[in-house]
Design an enzyme around this catalytic site. Structure first.
Site, PDB file in Angstrom:
ATOM      1  N   GLY A 181       0.824  -1.220   0.000  1.00 35.67           N
ATOM      2  CA  GLY A 181       0.000   0.000   0.000  1.00 35.67           C
ATOM      3  C   GLY A 181       0.848   1.255   0.000  1.00 35.67           C
ATOM      4  O   GLY A 181       0.569   2.217   0.712  1.00 35.67           O
ATOM      5  N   ALA A 182       1.905   1.249  -0.835  1.00 37.10           N
ATOM      6  CA  ALA A 182       2.806   2.408  -0.874  1.00 37.10           C
ATOM      7  C   ALA A 182       2.344   3.449  -1.887  1.00 37.10           C
ATOM      8  O   ALA A 182       3.097   4.355  -2.228  1.00 37.10           O
ATOM      9  CB  ALA A 182       4.226   1.937  -1.188  1.00 37.10           C
TER      10      ALA A 182
ATOM     11  N   GLY B  39       2.258   4.865   3.594  1.00 30.97           N
ATOM     12  CA  GLY B  39       3.175   4.026   2.825  1.00 30.97           C
ATOM     13  C   GLY B  39       3.948   4.822   1.787  1.00 30.97           C
ATOM     14  O   GLY B  39       5.162   4.666   1.642  1.00 30.97           O
TER      15      GLY B  39
ATOM     16  N   GLY C  34      -0.790   7.930   1.208  1.00 27.41           N
ATOM     17  CA  GLY C  34      -0.667   8.176   2.647  1.00 27.41           C
ATOM     18  C   GLY C  34       0.640   7.776   3.294  1.00 27.41           C
ATOM     19  O   GLY C  34       1.738   8.132   2.844  1.00 27.41           O
TER      20      GLY C  34
ATOM     21  N   TYR D 294     -12.883  -2.873  10.778  1.00 28.17           N
ATOM     22  CA  TYR D 294     -11.537  -2.287  10.635  1.00 28.17           C
ATOM     23  C   TYR D 294     -10.760  -2.404  11.946  1.00 28.17           C
ATOM     24  O   TYR D 294      -9.612  -2.824  11.974  1.00 28.17           O
ATOM     25  CB  TYR D 294     -11.662  -0.816  10.208  1.00 28.17           C
TER      26      TYR D 294
HETATM   27  P1  NDP Z   1      -4.434   5.228   2.740  1.00 27.79           P
HETATM   28  O1  NDP Z   1      -5.836   4.900   2.397  1.00 27.79           O
HETATM   29  O2  NDP Z   1      -3.888   6.552   2.322  1.00 27.79           O
HETATM   30  O3  NDP Z   1      -3.469   4.092   2.163  1.00 27.79           O
HETATM   31  C1  NDP Z   1      -3.843   2.753   2.183  1.00 27.79           C
HETATM   32  C2  NDP Z   1      -3.069   1.996   1.146  1.00 27.79           C
HETATM   33  O4  NDP Z   1      -3.505   0.628   1.151  1.00 27.79           O
HETATM   34  C3  NDP Z   1      -3.291   2.511  -0.271  1.00 27.79           C
HETATM   35  O5  NDP Z   1      -2.046   2.494  -0.946  1.00 27.79           O
HETATM   36  C4  NDP Z   1      -4.224   1.484  -0.871  1.00 27.79           C
HETATM   37  O6  NDP Z   1      -4.107   1.335  -2.266  1.00 27.79           O
HETATM   38  C5  NDP Z   1      -3.710   0.236  -0.176  1.00 27.79           C
HETATM   39  N1  NDP Z   1      -4.625  -0.892  -0.297  1.00 27.79           N
HETATM   40  C6  NDP Z   1      -5.940  -0.953   0.018  1.00 27.79           C
HETATM   41  N2  NDP Z   1      -6.444  -2.147  -0.316  1.00 27.79           N
HETATM   42  C7  NDP Z   1      -5.440  -2.875  -0.860  1.00 27.79           C
HETATM   43  C8  NDP Z   1      -5.341  -4.166  -1.411  1.00 27.79           C
HETATM   44  N3  NDP Z   1      -6.403  -4.969  -1.518  1.00 27.79           N
HETATM   45  N4  NDP Z   1      -4.140  -4.585  -1.866  1.00 27.79           N
HETATM   46  C9  NDP Z   1      -3.067  -3.781  -1.823  1.00 27.79           C
HETATM   47  N5  NDP Z   1      -3.101  -2.532  -1.311  1.00 27.79           N
HETATM   48  C10 NDP Z   1      -4.278  -2.086  -0.852  1.00 27.79           C
HETATM   49  O7  NDP Z   1      -4.363   5.057   4.313  1.00 27.79           O
HETATM   50  P2  NDP Z   1      -3.201   5.417   5.389  1.00 27.79           P
HETATM   51  O8  NDP Z   1      -1.940   5.743   4.704  1.00 27.79           O
HETATM   52  O9  NDP Z   1      -3.772   6.376   6.340  1.00 27.79           O
HETATM   53  O10 NDP Z   1      -3.079   4.023   6.132  1.00 27.79           O
HETATM   54  C11 NDP Z   1      -1.896   3.264   6.130  1.00 27.79           C
HETATM   55  C12 NDP Z   1      -1.836   2.423   7.389  1.00 27.79           C
HETATM   56  O11 NDP Z   1      -1.837   3.261   8.531  1.00 27.79           O
HETATM   57  C13 NDP Z   1      -3.014   1.466   7.562  1.00 27.79           C
HETATM   58  O12 NDP Z   1      -2.529   0.234   8.065  1.00 27.79           O
HETATM   59  C14 NDP Z   1      -3.869   2.154   8.608  1.00 27.79           C
HETATM   60  O13 NDP Z   1      -4.639   1.224   9.355  1.00 27.79           O
HETATM   61  C15 NDP Z   1      -2.799   2.787   9.464  1.00 27.79           C
HETATM   62  N6  NDP Z   1      -3.233   3.896  10.293  1.00 27.79           N
HETATM   63  C16 NDP Z   1      -3.759   5.032   9.737  1.00 27.79           C
HETATM   64  C17 NDP Z   1      -4.178   6.064  10.561  1.00 27.79           C
HETATM   65  C18 NDP Z   1      -4.772   7.314  10.010  1.00 27.79           C
HETATM   66  O14 NDP Z   1      -5.129   8.165  10.805  1.00 27.79           O
HETATM   67  N7  NDP Z   1      -4.886   7.489   8.695  1.00 27.79           N
HETATM   68  C19 NDP Z   1      -4.026   5.984  12.011  1.00 27.79           C
HETATM   69  C20 NDP Z   1      -3.438   4.747  12.463  1.00 27.79           C
HETATM   70  C21 NDP Z   1      -3.062   3.772  11.633  1.00 27.79           C
HETATM   71  P3  NDP Z   1      -4.773   2.415  -3.304  1.00 27.79           P
HETATM   72  O15 NDP Z   1      -3.818   3.566  -3.338  1.00 27.79           O
HETATM   73  O16 NDP Z   1      -4.806   1.641  -4.577  1.00 27.79           O
HETATM   74  O17 NDP Z   1      -6.110   2.775  -2.767  1.00 27.79           O
END
Ligand code: NDP
Length: 309
Positions: free
Chosen positions: A9-10, A15, A13, A184
């Site tokens: 998921g890079a 990643g 956000g 979630y």
């Molecule tokens: P984003 O939605 O910005 O990023 C999520 C990423 O996961 C995206 O790159 C997305 O891909 C990818 N993804 C989703 N589904 C799949 C799949 N089936 N296969 C491969 N990749 C997938 O969220 P964040 O950056 O905020 O979240 C990143 C991590 O941080 C998560 O684990 C989240 O639980 C954790 N987190 C976030 C917080 C927040 O406040 N945002 C707080 C605490 C933890 P695509 O770009 O294609 O959609």
């Protein structure tokens, strides 16, 4: 060749920003493991990740076959693996009905927990051979799955029950009615339980550092893309001004980079958190997220569900 970190998921956000920090440091090559590789490449260029310092590979965590193919391709590519970061996640706060993965798991549990659970297990051997002799496996956690915190007590609370729902492929791990936010949070508890089990079962024999982290509230990230517009407008403002828990995507990326690369954060079995003033510290997991019996049962159930047992 440089130490290599693979981040799921890079393309968005946390990643994406961690990928940028690591690649720009000049010390790391980054494999961006993404479901939408066109988006990953576009975002990498847009944010300015130096050309040649990253590789985009296809991985869809919502299909176990894709995870298996990815692990095979990774090994066949001959690339090294020094750190694996399980970061990707979906959050479906407004879903009224469950959505399912290719294998029939509820989408948040299937993607955030089971897809990563299989990925880690398939890449353990590769990770053990990390040429930098400091292999790490990081599973991104969250405060929302931690009922020993204020944020973790906002209903609906995470609760895996006896895991019979997960075992029987029902929408909710505890066998209850479908609830998007809870699904979630449950998956995030599974992420943290998995990290603890990996540490307990494999740290000593493999030398791999297993860790989790709460990066802070990245209220402006894409995670909330499925929420109603008013929430998306208010939430970052609320986190900035009221809870002060807000963290920018750049800062969250730098925090994740520390857990990947800093010699000070090499300890295994730790759930890292960060203070705005004094940096990283070892945080306490909630009772459920550190319940060894539950973790052990989750391990067995997950092994069966992903076809490893
Ligand atoms: P984003 O939605 O910005 O990023 C999520 C990423 O996961 C995206 O790159 C997305 O891909 C990818 N993804 C989703 N589904 C799949 C799949 N089936 N296969 C491969 N990749 C997938 O969220 P964040 O950056 O905020 O979240 C990143 C991590 O941080 C998560 O684990 C989240 O639980 C954790 N987190 C976030 C917080 C927040 O406040 N945002 C707080 C605490 C933890 P695509 O770009 O294609 O959609």
């Amino acid at each position: 060749d440089k130490p290599t970190v693979c981040i799921t998921g890079a393309s968005s956000g946390l990643g994406l920003n961690a990928a940028k920090s690591l690649a720009s440091s000049g010390n790391w090559h980054v494999v961006m493991a993404c479901r939408d590789f066109a988006k990953a490449e576009r975002e990498a260029r847009k944010i300015g990740i130096p050309k040649g310092s990253y590789t985009v590979m296809h991985l869809d965590l919502a299909a176990l076959d894709s995870v298996r193919i990815f692990a095979d391709m990774y090994k066949a590519s001959g690339q090294r693996l020094d750190c694996l970061v399980c970061n990707a996640a979906v959050y479906l706060p407004t879903a009224k009905e469950p959505v399912y993965t290719a294998d029939g798991f509820e989408l948040s549990m299937g993607t955030n927990h089971l897809g990563h659970f299989l990925l880690v297990n398939l890449l353990l051997d590769k990770l053990k051979e990390a040429p930098n002799k400091d292999p790490r496996c990081i599973i991104v956690g969250s405060i929302t799955g931690n009922t020993n915190t204020l944020a973790g007590n906002v209903p609906p609370k995470a609760n895996l029950g006896d895991l019979s729902g997960l075992e029987n492929m029902q929408p909710m791990a505890d066998g209850g009615e479908f609830d998007g936010p809870k699904a979630y949070k449950d998956a995030k508890v599974c992420n943290m339980l998995t990290m603890c089990q990996l540490h307990k079962r494999l740290h000593e024999s493999t030398g791999i550092t297993f860790a989790s982290l709460y990066p802070g509230c990245i209220a402006s990230s894409g995670l909330f893309r499925n929420h109603v517009p008013l929430f998306r407008y208010l939430f970052p403002r609320f986190q900035k001004n009221i809870t002060k828990g807000y963290v920018s995507e750049e800062e969250a990326g730098r925090r994740l980079m520390q857990v990947v690369a800093s010699p000070d954060l090499k300890k295994s079995g730790v759930y890292w958190s960060f203070s705005n003033t004094s940096g990283s510290f070892e945080n306490q997991l909630s009772e459920e997220a550190s319940d060894d019996a539950k973790g052990s049962r989750l391990w067995d159930v997950s092994m069966k569900l992903v076809g490893l047992a």
